[in-house]
Design an enzyme around this catalytic site. Structure first.
Site, PDB file in Angstrom:
ATOM      1  N   GLY A  81      10.253  26.350   3.609  1.00 14.64           N
ATOM      2  CA  GLY A  81       9.590  26.840   4.777  1.00 14.64           C
ATOM      3  C   GLY A  81       9.541  27.471   6.192  1.00 14.64           C
ATOM      4  N   ASP A 125       8.022  18.961  15.266  1.00 15.95           N
ATOM      5  CA  ASP A 125       6.273  17.844  14.290  1.00 15.95           C
ATOM      6  C   ASP A 125       7.047  16.048  14.690  1.00 15.95           C
ATOM      7  OD1 ASP A 125       7.163  18.195  12.339  1.00 15.95           O
ATOM      8  OD2 ASP A 125       5.731  19.641  12.459  1.00 15.95           O
ATOM      9  N   ASN A 148      12.251  22.154  13.117  1.00 13.87           N
ATOM     10  CA  ASN A 148      10.250  21.720  13.458  1.00 13.87           C
ATOM     11  C   ASN A 148      10.490  20.678  14.726  1.00 13.87           C
ATOM     12  OD1 ASN A 148       8.828  23.439  11.603  1.00 13.87           O
ATOM     13  ND2 ASN A 148       8.679  21.559  10.480  1.00 13.87           N
ATOM     14  N   CYS A 170      12.369  15.951  32.477  1.00 13.17           N
ATOM     15  CA  CYS A 170      11.613  16.314  33.731  1.00 13.17           C
ATOM     16  C   CYS A 170      12.921  17.915  33.962  1.00 13.17           C
ATOM     17  CB  CYS A 170      12.811  15.353  34.819  1.00 13.17           C
ATOM     18  SG  CYS A 170      12.078  15.842  36.285  1.00 13.17           S
ATOM     19  N   CYS A 201       9.950  11.317  39.954  1.00 12.11           N
ATOM     20  CA  CYS A 201      10.580  12.283  41.259  1.00 12.11           C
ATOM     21  C   CYS A 201      10.327  13.325  41.649  1.00 12.11           C
ATOM     22  CB  CYS A 201      12.185  12.780  40.541  1.00 12.11           C
ATOM     23  SG  CYS A 201      12.089  14.424  39.515  1.00 12.11           S
ATOM     24  N   SER A 216      10.622  31.530   7.987  1.00  8.07           N
ATOM     25  CA  SER A 216      11.057  33.022   7.588  1.00  8.07           C
ATOM     26  C   SER A 216      12.087  33.654   8.247  1.00  8.07           C
ATOM     27  CB  SER A 216      10.173  33.794   8.852  1.00  8.07           C
ATOM     28  OG  SER A 216      10.345  33.024   9.858  1.00  8.07           O
ATOM     29  N   CYS A 246      15.015  16.226  37.397  1.00 13.67           N
ATOM     30  CA  CYS A 246      15.798  15.038  37.374  1.00 13.67           C
ATOM     31  C   CYS A 246      17.050  14.324  35.875  1.00 13.67           C
ATOM     32  CB  CYS A 246      15.669  13.939  37.407  1.00 13.67           C
ATOM     33  SG  CYS A 246      14.161  13.053  36.880  1.00 13.67           S
ATOM     34  N   HIS A 248      15.524  22.387  17.828  1.00 14.32           N
ATOM     35  CA  HIS A 248      14.651  23.494  18.407  1.00 14.32           C
ATOM     36  C   HIS A 248      13.716  22.354  19.610  1.00 14.32           C
ATOM     37  CE1 HIS A 248      14.522  27.047  16.160  1.00 14.32           C
ATOM     38  NE2 HIS A 248      15.002  26.996  16.684  1.00 14.32           N
TER      39      HIS A 248
HETATM   40  N1  APR Z   1       5.407  25.768   1.394  1.00  6.18           N
HETATM   41  C1  APR Z   1       6.426  26.170   2.027  1.00  6.18           C
HETATM   42  N2  APR Z   1       6.979  27.122   2.516  1.00  6.18           N
HETATM   43  C2  APR Z   1       6.043  27.944   3.361  1.00  6.18           C
HETATM   44  C3  APR Z   1       4.431  27.222   3.353  1.00  6.18           C
HETATM   45  C4  APR Z   1       4.243  26.234   2.809  1.00  6.18           C
HETATM   46  N3  APR Z   1       3.066  25.467   2.399  1.00  6.18           N
HETATM   47  N4  APR Z   1       3.196  28.046   4.062  1.00  6.18           N
HETATM   48  C5  APR Z   1       3.729  28.757   4.939  1.00  6.18           C
HETATM   49  N5  APR Z   1       5.282  28.779   4.279  1.00  6.18           N
HETATM   50  C6  APR Z   1       6.357  30.227   5.285  1.00  6.18           C
HETATM   51  C7  APR Z   1       6.093  31.071   5.031  1.00  6.18           C
HETATM   52  O1  APR Z   1       5.668  32.468   4.117  1.00  6.18           O
HETATM   53  C8  APR Z   1       6.669  31.422   6.554  1.00  6.18           C
HETATM   54  O2  APR Z   1       8.098  32.170   6.041  1.00  6.18           O
HETATM   55  O3  APR Z   1       7.203  29.102   6.019  1.00  6.18           O
HETATM   56  C9  APR Z   1       7.672  30.421   6.534  1.00  6.18           C
HETATM   57  C10 APR Z   1       7.170  30.299   8.097  1.00  6.18           C
HETATM   58  O4  APR Z   1       7.707  31.146   8.866  1.00  6.18           O
HETATM   59  P1  APR Z   1       7.896  31.050  10.253  1.00  6.18           P
HETATM   60  O5  APR Z   1       6.356  30.923  11.506  1.00  6.18           O
HETATM   61  O6  APR Z   1       7.864  31.634  10.981  1.00  6.18           O
HETATM   62  O7  APR Z   1       8.172  29.536  11.441  1.00  6.18           O
HETATM   63  P2  APR Z   1       9.489  29.221  11.329  1.00  6.18           P
HETATM   64  O8  APR Z   1      10.725  30.061  10.544  1.00  6.18           O
HETATM   65  O9  APR Z   1       9.761  27.825  11.555  1.00  6.18           O
HETATM   66  O10 APR Z   1      10.240  30.062  12.465  1.00  6.18           O
HETATM   67  C11 APR Z   1      11.235  29.684  13.478  1.00  6.18           C
HETATM   68  O11 APR Z   1      10.120  30.497  15.736  1.00  6.18           O
HETATM   69  O12 APR Z   1       8.992  30.676  17.382  1.00  6.18           O
HETATM   70  C12 APR Z   1       9.853  30.046  16.256  1.00  6.18           C
HETATM   71  O13 APR Z   1      10.524  28.361  17.423  1.00  6.18           O
HETATM   72  C13 APR Z   1       9.325  28.257  16.753  1.00  6.18           C
HETATM   73  O14 APR Z   1      11.102  27.247  15.192  1.00  6.18           O
HETATM   74  C14 APR Z   1      10.554  27.917  15.441  1.00  6.18           C
HETATM   75  C15 APR Z   1      10.928  29.397  14.914  1.00  6.18           C
END
Ligand code: APR
Length: 239
Positions: A182, A100, A98, A123, A145, A184, A126, A115
């Site tokens: 959280g 954030d 994340n 920049c 710059c 995928s 620079c 990430h």
């Molecule tokens: N609690 C836990 N898991 C959750 C929740 C929640 N409240 N809500 C959703 N999820 C799960 C979803 O089921 C999914 O498996 O979080 C996961 C989010 O997956 P992605 O959207 O693919 O996010 P992420 O794995 O962080 O993506 C990786 O892809 O484009 C990018 O750079 C971006 O860092 C990011 C990378």
């Protein structure tokens, strides 16, 4: 389930979290994939590559301005806070995809941003890099710059910051418990981190309401949201 997990993990000495967009979902920050995911309504190739940025810097910056606004007005949730609290009892390192900054705002001390960060701007030419919390009214913003500033994030096709990634591998390889929350686990190389932990015979727990690419690889899979599952899981170490 928690009882069987408890026996296995209560004596863990070093816990590594691998987190993704799902942990911030309950703070009001959308994930990327899944039903309300950002990549459902936005074209990743138009917004999150260096070519897209040079072709349409204004469009990309508008999107980042909007995301910065949302992220800056969001707050860490009970999942982020539970991880931060765990530091009182055991060694904890957070490896997050994340951008954030919510883990740090929750109080976690050792956070590696795989990430990059949306708070930090750099920049394109620079060495300038800095945290900027105010909104950019002139976009694309320019560096002193004269060149364009960009969000300090890793776009598709770009390398992860190598020093951070090397540290992440070391932590994953040396933990005895990895908690994957959280994500995928479809984006490489972050999705290889559980493999490093497994090679060290670590226990791996996944917290995610959905199945992921690697659910069957986990020792325990908790099908729940992070706000529900993390405070309870962390209570094992408080007792
Ligand atoms: N609690 C836990 N898991 C959750 C929740 C929640 N409240 N809500 C959703 N999820 C799960 C979803 O089921 C999914 O498996 O979080 C996961 C989010 O997956 P992605 O959207 O693919 O996010 P992420 O794995 O962080 O993506 C990786 O892809 O484009 C990018 O750079 C971006 O860092 C990011 C990378």
């Amino acid at each position: 389930m928690l009882e069987s997990i408890k026996e296995k993990i209560k004596d863990s000495k070093k816990i590594v979290f691998v987190t993704g967009a799902g942990i911030s979902q309950e703070s009001g920050i959308p994930t990327f994939r899944g039903k309300d995911g950002l990549w459902r309504n936005h074209d990743v190739m138009q917004l999150a590559t260096i070519d897209a940025f040079y072709d349409h810097p204004k469009l990309v910056w508008e999107w980042y301005n909007e995301r910065r606004r949302n992220i800056f007005s969001s707050k860490p949730n009970l999942g982020h806070k539970a991880i931060a609290e765990l530091e009182k009892f055991v060694k904890v390192v957070v490896l997050t995809q994340n951008i954030d900054g919510l883990h740090q705002r929750a109080g976690s001390k050792e956070v590696l941003e795989l990430h990059g960060s949306i708070v930090t701007i750099r920049c394109t030419n620079c060495d300038f890099k800095g945290q900027i919390l105010t909104e950019f009214t002139e976009i694309p913003p320019l560096c002193k710059c004269g060149n364009i500033l960009r969000p300090n994030v890793v776009w598709f096709g770009e390398f992860l910051p190598q020093d951070v990634w090397q540290q992440a591998i070391i932590h994953a390889s040396r933990c005895d418990l990895m908690i994957v929350v959280g994500t995928s686990l479809v984006v490489s190389p972050a999705n290889t981190l559980p493999i490093y932990a497994k090679e060290n015979n670590a226990t791996i727990i996944e917290i995610n309401p959905e199945n992921t690419m690697m659910s069957s690889y986990m020792d325990f899979s908790i099908k729940s949201t992070s706000v529900k599952a993390l405070p309870e899981l962390i209570s094992i170490f408080r007792d």
